[in-house]
Motif scaffolding. Structure first.
Motif, PDB file in Angstrom:
ATOM      1  N   MET A 381       0.782  -1.138  -0.003  1.00  0.00           N
ATOM      2  CA  MET A 381       0.014   0.123  -0.027  1.00  0.00           C
ATOM      3  C   MET A 381       0.919   1.128   0.082  1.00  0.00           C
ATOM      4  O   MET A 381       0.131   2.299  -0.467  1.00  0.00           O
ATOM      5  N   GLY A 384       4.006   0.414  -3.424  1.00  0.00           N
ATOM      6  CA  GLY A 384       3.394  -0.188  -4.725  1.00  0.00           C
ATOM      7  C   GLY A 384       3.993  -1.171  -5.182  1.00  0.00           C
ATOM      8  O   GLY A 384       3.884  -1.685  -6.318  1.00  0.00           O
ATOM      9  N   ALA A 533       7.329   6.216  -4.191  1.00  0.00           N
ATOM     10  CA  ALA A 533       6.499   5.029  -4.165  1.00  0.00           C
ATOM     11  C   ALA A 533       5.895   4.873  -5.689  1.00  0.00           C
ATOM     12  O   ALA A 533       5.863   5.723  -6.363  1.00  0.00           O
ATOM     13  N   ARG A 535       2.913   3.269  -6.765  1.00  0.00           N
ATOM     14  CA  ARG A 535       1.524   2.822  -6.873  1.00  0.00           C
ATOM     15  C   ARG A 535       0.916   3.212  -8.078  1.00  0.00           C
ATOM     16  O   ARG A 535       0.036   2.690  -8.746  1.00  0.00           O
TER      17      ARG A 535
END
Length: 685
Positions: A381, A384, A533, A535
């Motif tokens: 979370m 990613g 990240a 994500r």
């Protein structure tokens, strides 16, 4: 009117009625009815306190204690008014007086005094002391409990909602025990008031009987003693029940069952204790002069119960036995597939010393596998990436209490988690026994203290962390630091396939027409190396598509991916909508841009070592000053300089984010400059 509205109005109307009862005379019949309600309510509260599983399940108890105490005092006032005015206070008081006195005034007074002593000296004082200590211990333990929740949250074992619920429960527990500390004073004051009111009734009634009603001294004493004792009993018995309820509530530890079930299970957990107690009771029956039947009866019951527990334990042990024939395992296959499986190098691995195998269990201090699953979800979370399955096994080659974390078969971290101990972090641990240690992630000094001293460590303000939380926190830091190594090409394929299901055009346009999976992997690894990240993979791939039309240089592609993420890079470092930045003096920044040279690993700054030391020293002092004031700062510079400058800064300040002007200005944050880095020698040149 609905039932809900009636219950909402019951307590306010009742409290107003109690206040009215203090000043408005009541008829004897109404007083009888209210006395019955008082006794019944006290009995209901007592039984409820015995059947609740946790003290917080009866959180209204402190307020109810105050209301019922006020109710009893109001009844005392109303009954005293009737006793002194009419020499009669209803059938309930009269019946209690006659029943307890039993024809003897002396016996009645003695029994009444014994009840008062039991309540005031024993139960009330004990409950008050326990409530006071419980409140203090609960408040002292709050920081440790809060840190334990933060550790569970950081390790991914719980989510934000669960953490918020646990914090609210801790706050409610502190409020409850604080209220109980004050509520116990109501019980004590009620006992004192009951004694004083009884003395007033006795002396006042004796005087009223002789002076107003024309009775003789003996008649007045007999009549008003009966009424006084009856009045005292009908209020002291509910007060005694409430005092017992208070004691039960404040002495209950948090449990998963009611008091009756817990007492039954715990008292019968040792067959040896029951057999010894039963045998002793039977032996006492042989002592001359002692009644034989009660001792023999009780002893036989205990022995029978002990024998039943023994039979039950044997049955459970037999059920848990493993068939020896089934325990014999077949020899390991010597097939090529089996050998390949044994040769396979695992991406992420935890090795435990033999005495740490107990961490792989189901208890609160033995839930390593569940915590690892939670950590994998948390990393997914936040960063990613999908962390590969973590292989956990024991190793006889490790020293006692030691664990090792490996990535691709190479050790990247090592720590300790001694059995039967917890890690206490703090500065005031000199008085707490334990083994000094340095926490592996943040470098904080601490001690591994025995679990029995956990509360003692919390009392001196230390943060206490269990063994699994220490290991999981260490593993999380290792995963974050080695995220680029953990991102395999197969992981990139799975991630891009996931993007393709919702946004197929961006993947089809980029892969494989412009870039291969290997090149995309290098870009994503570059982002993870800077703790960015990935994500938002669709936006990253869109940025790569635009840049790949011009060049497939990895450094340029990483910068293009950063530009596509834009505000998401600066937002995590903002505090209350304010981003605090450290900038470069324009002249120094120009010198640094001119010092950029291409290299195999990306652009580098070709600086004189002395000048580099001065620049990094100035930057380090500015960042340290900002951190000392509780502010987190980032370094910003020109986009063309960012990548090369970060490679230099990371040598001195590995955790300092380096952002470009375009990444900061596009975030819509308020910018606050906390320092400007300059080099006097460079400016003079």
């Amino acid at each position: 009117m609905t039932g809900k509205k009636i219950t909402q109005l019951a307590v306010p109307v009742g409290v107003v009625g109690i206040v009215m009862m203090l000043v408005v005379p009541l008829p004897a019949g109404m007083l009888d009815f209210l006395i019955v309600i008082n006794i019944t309510l006290a009995l209901v509260v007592l039984l409820t306190s015995m059947y609740v599983k946790r003290p917080l399940d009866f959180s209204v108890f402190p307020s109810m204690l105050l209301v019922l105490t006020l109710f009893r005092l109001g009844l005392n006032v109303a009954s005293t008014r009737l006793v002194l005015r009419d020499g009669y206070a209803g059938e309930v008081i009269n019946a209690f007086g006659n029943f307890v006195i039993g024809g003897s005034l002396i016996i009645g007074l003695v029994i009444f005094l014994i009840l008062v002593v039991i309540q005031f000296v024993v139960i009330t004082n004990g409950a008050g002391r326990v409530a006071e200590v419980g409140a203090r211990f609960t408040l002292d333990a709050m920081p440790g409990k809060q840190m334990a929740i933060d550790a569970d949250l950081n390790s991914g074992l719980i989510d934000e909602d669960e953490a918020r619920r646990r914090r609210a429960e801790i706050a409610a527990e502190a409020d409850f025990y604080g209220a109980m500390d004050g509520g116990s004073k109501f019980v004590k004051g009620d006992a004192i008031a009951g004694i004083i009111i009884t003395i007033i009734n006795l002396l006042g009634g004796f005087g009223v009987g002789m002076l107003t009603m024309g009775m003789s001294a003996g008649e007045s004493l007999e009549r008003f003693s009966l009424l006084t004792i009856g009045d005292g009993l009908v209020t002291q018995i509910p007060a005694l029940l409430m005092a017992v309820s208070t004691g039960l509530i404040v002495t209950r530890a948090t449990a998963s069952e009611d008091m009756g079930s817990a007492a039954s299970n715990q008292l019968t957990q040792s067959r040896t204790a029951l057999l010894i107690a039963g045998s002793t009771a039977i032996a006492l029956a042989l002592v001359p002069g002692l009644p034989k039947l009660p001792f023999i009866l009780v002893g036989v019951v205990l022995v029978v119960v002990g024998q039943r527990i023994s039979a039950k334990d044997k049955a459970e042990a037999a059920a848990e036995e493993v068939d020896p024939a089934a325990a014999v395992t077949a020899p390991a296959a010597d097939t090529p597939e089996a050998l390949i499986e044994q040769m396979r190098v695992h991406a992420l691995e935890i090795l435990l010393a033999p005495d740490l195998v107990d961490l792989v269990g189901t208890g609160s201090d033995q839930d390593l596998l569940a915590r690892v699953r939670g950590l994998r979800r948390k990393v997914a979370m936040e960063l990613g990436i999908v962390v590969p399955p973590v292989r956990t096994r024991d190793s006889v080659d490790l020293p006692r209490s030691t664990y090792v974390v490996r990535i691709a078969g190479v050790e990247v971290g090592r720590g300790e988690a001694p059995s039967g101990r917890v890690l206490a972090l703090g500065d005031n641990l000199d008085g707490v026994g334990g083994t000094p240690v340095v926490e592996p992630v943040f470098g904080l000094p601490g001690k591994w203290v025995p679990s029995e001293l956990r509360h003692a460590a919390e009392m001196v303000g230390a943060t206490v962390v269990d063994r699994v939380s220490v290991l999981i926190t260490h593993l999380g830091a290792i995963i974050e630091a080695n995220a680029p190594r953990l991102l395999s090409r197969e992981d990139v394929r799975v991630l891009t396939e996931g993007v393709k299901q919702v946004n197929p055009s961006v993947v089809d346009e980029l892969i494989p027409a412009m870039m291969s999976l290997g090149e995309v992997q290098r870009v994503l690894q570059g982002l993870l190396a800077e703790r960015v990240a990935i994500r938002d993979l669709p936006r990253i791939l869109e940025g790569l598509t635009l840049r790949a039309k011009v060049s497939t240089d990895v450094e340029g592609l990483v910068e293009a991916a950063r530009q596509s993420l834009g505000p998401a890079l600066a937002a995590p470092y903002a505090q209350d909508g304010v981003l605090r930045v450290v900038t470069l003096d324009p002249t120094l920044e120009q010198h640094l841009v001119e010092a950029i040279r291409p290299a195999d690993g990306g652009a580098q700054l070709l600086l004189d070592p002395a000048r580099a030391d001065r620049v990094l020293g100035t930057l380090r002092s500015i960042v340290a000053s900002a951190e000392a004031s509780g502010r987190e700062a980032v370094l910003v510079c020109a986009p063309a300089l960012r990548a090369a400058l970060r490679r230099t800064v990371v040598l001195a300040l590995p955790n300092l984010p380096v952002l470009s002007y375009s990444e900061v200005t596009g975030a819509g944050l308020e910018i606050e400059t906390v320092g400007v880095v300059s080099d006097a020698a460079a400016l003079a040149a």
